[in-house]
Scaffold this motif. Structure first.
Motif, PDB file in Angstrom:
ATOM      1  N   GLY A  64       1.091  -1.394  -0.366  1.00 29.02           N
ATOM      2  CA  GLY A  64       0.148   0.231  -0.190  1.00 29.02           C
ATOM      3  C   GLY A  64       0.848   1.597   0.057  1.00 29.02           C
ATOM      4  N   VAL A  65       2.650   0.542  -0.451  1.00 29.76           N
ATOM      5  CA  VAL A  65       3.165   1.862  -0.781  1.00 29.76           C
ATOM      6  C   VAL A  65       2.354   3.136  -1.237  1.00 29.76           C
ATOM      7  CG1 VAL A  65       5.294   3.491  -0.806  1.00 29.76           C
ATOM      8  CG2 VAL A  65       4.421   1.344   1.222  1.00 29.76           C
ATOM      9  N   THR A  66       2.287   4.448  -0.785  1.00 27.57           N
ATOM     10  CA  THR A  66       2.185   5.410  -2.274  1.00 27.57           C
ATOM     11  C   THR A  66       3.373   6.729  -2.684  1.00 27.57           C
ATOM     12  OG1 THR A  66       0.742   6.803  -1.119  1.00 27.57           O
ATOM     13  CG2 THR A  66      -0.566   5.484  -1.685  1.00 27.57           C
ATOM     14  N   GLY A  67       3.821   6.550  -1.470  1.00 30.21           N
ATOM     15  CA  GLY A  67       5.515   7.373  -1.296  1.00 30.21           C
ATOM     16  C   GLY A  67       6.043   7.779  -0.790  1.00 30.21           C
ATOM     17  N   ILE A  68       7.149   8.709  -0.108  1.00 26.68           N
ATOM     18  CA  ILE A  68       8.013   9.191   0.522  1.00 26.68           C
ATOM     19  C   ILE A  68       7.763  10.389   0.867  1.00 26.68           C
ATOM     20  CG2 ILE A  68      10.221   9.138   0.743  1.00 26.68           C
ATOM     21  CD1 ILE A  68      11.207   7.367  -1.649  1.00 26.68           C
ATOM     22  N   VAL A  69       7.805  10.238   2.721  1.00 24.96           N
ATOM     23  CA  VAL A  69       7.133  11.565   3.605  1.00 24.96           C
ATOM     24  C   VAL A  69       8.138  12.140   4.158  1.00 24.96           C
ATOM     25  CG1 VAL A  69       4.191  10.983   2.844  1.00 24.96           C
ATOM     26  CG2 VAL A  69       6.320   9.955   4.985  1.00 24.96           C
TER      27      VAL A  69
END
Length: 290
Positions: A176-181
């Motif tokens: 479920g990873v959508t990006g790097i924060v």
């Protein structure tokens, strides 16, 4: 003075001795891994792309002779990679890469600040999507590094010719990873290291962090790192990138993917923490973003 504006996070470089090991580990973490990409100067990668436009670049040396020739020719990318591996080992987290529309202007800023690591680098490589469709990707890089430090560096990446490829299938991760924060670095003296990040990013520091348009770069002490995440980091005055915080849709999905891959993980507040392992040179932290 060279004017600047805040650059977004583009990607992160994770040295590894084996792309096969990195590919296996990343798959067990629930990531989709792209086909191997070959650089013209001896290195190769197996990237993990995210919906927010950022990505991970596990990097191995595939052709030692070509890498040695590149170093002799002054290729900063390969030279810094080799310095990192010789100092800290074949597995790790060596570089933060920032997006730019003008790598030449960034190079001028780095020279002016006394932080340039050397000449810019322009290159092209083939890019293949999950369905086997290929295109050519071209880049121009400008490099910044702290004085006397070999532990980590930053560079600006201008995507001169972005490949016309559909990455949707490569961005559909089981975890479920959508990006790097957030990207977390460790140093005994964060205040002495934050200036490098600030100049490279073209953005003023906010305490011991720099806010990019799409992420945060923070520098913490080893003690603070241990308190926040229960992870140990070696004491050093140098800047060392240690952890990557990913945005996830929900913790249950990420936890299920980690369990399916038999990956040991811990909870730290609302974060799921996975310590570094073979093929995974940084701590991976999964954070549910509302």
């Amino acid at each position: 003075m060279i004017e600047s504006s805040a650059h977004p996070l583009d990607h992160l470089v994770l040295p590894t001795p084996s792309l096969d090991a990195a590919r296996s580990r990343l798959a067990s973490l629930g990531f989709v891994v792209a086909p191997t990409g070959i650089h013209p100067f001896g290195t190769e990668n197996a990237c993990v792309f995210f919906a927010d436009g950022t990505y991970l670049e596990p990097l191995a040396v595939g052709n030692e002779q070509a890498a040695r020739q590149a170093i002799a020719a002054g290729n900063v990318f390969i030279t810094r990679d080799r310095l990192y591996r010789e100092r800290l080992g074949e597995e790790g987290f060596s570089a933060v890469v920032l997006g730019t529309g003008n790598a030449d202007a960034d190079h001028m800023r780095f020279v002016e600040a006394g932080l340039s690591a050397g000449d810019t680098l322009r290159f092209s490589r083939a890019f293949t999507d999950a369905n086997g469709k290929s295109d050519t990707a071209s880049f121009k890089l400008a490099f910044a590094v702290g004085k006397g430090a070999t532990d980590a560096f930053l560079f600006a990446c201008e995507r001169v010719n972005p490949p016309k490829i559909d990455r949707a299938a490569l961005q559909a991760h089981a975890n479920g990873v959508t990006g790097i924060v957030e990207v977390i670095a460790v140093s005994d003296v964060p205040s002495a290291q934050i200036a490098l990040i600030s100049i490279a990013a073209g953005s003023e520091a906010d305490g011991d962090m720099v806010r990019l348009p799409n992420a945060i770069l923070s520098v913490v002490t080893p003690e603070s790192y241990a308190q926040r995440f229960g992870l140990a980091a070696e004491a050093s005055p140098h800047l060392r990138f240690e952890a990557i915080v990913f945005s996830i849709r929900d913790k249950a999905t990420a936890a299920h993917a980690l369990a399916a891959g038999a990956v040991d993980h811990d909870m730290s507040g609302n974060d799921i923490v996975v310590p570094p392992a073979r093929g995974q040179g940084a701590a991976f932290i999964f954070r549910e973003i509302p």
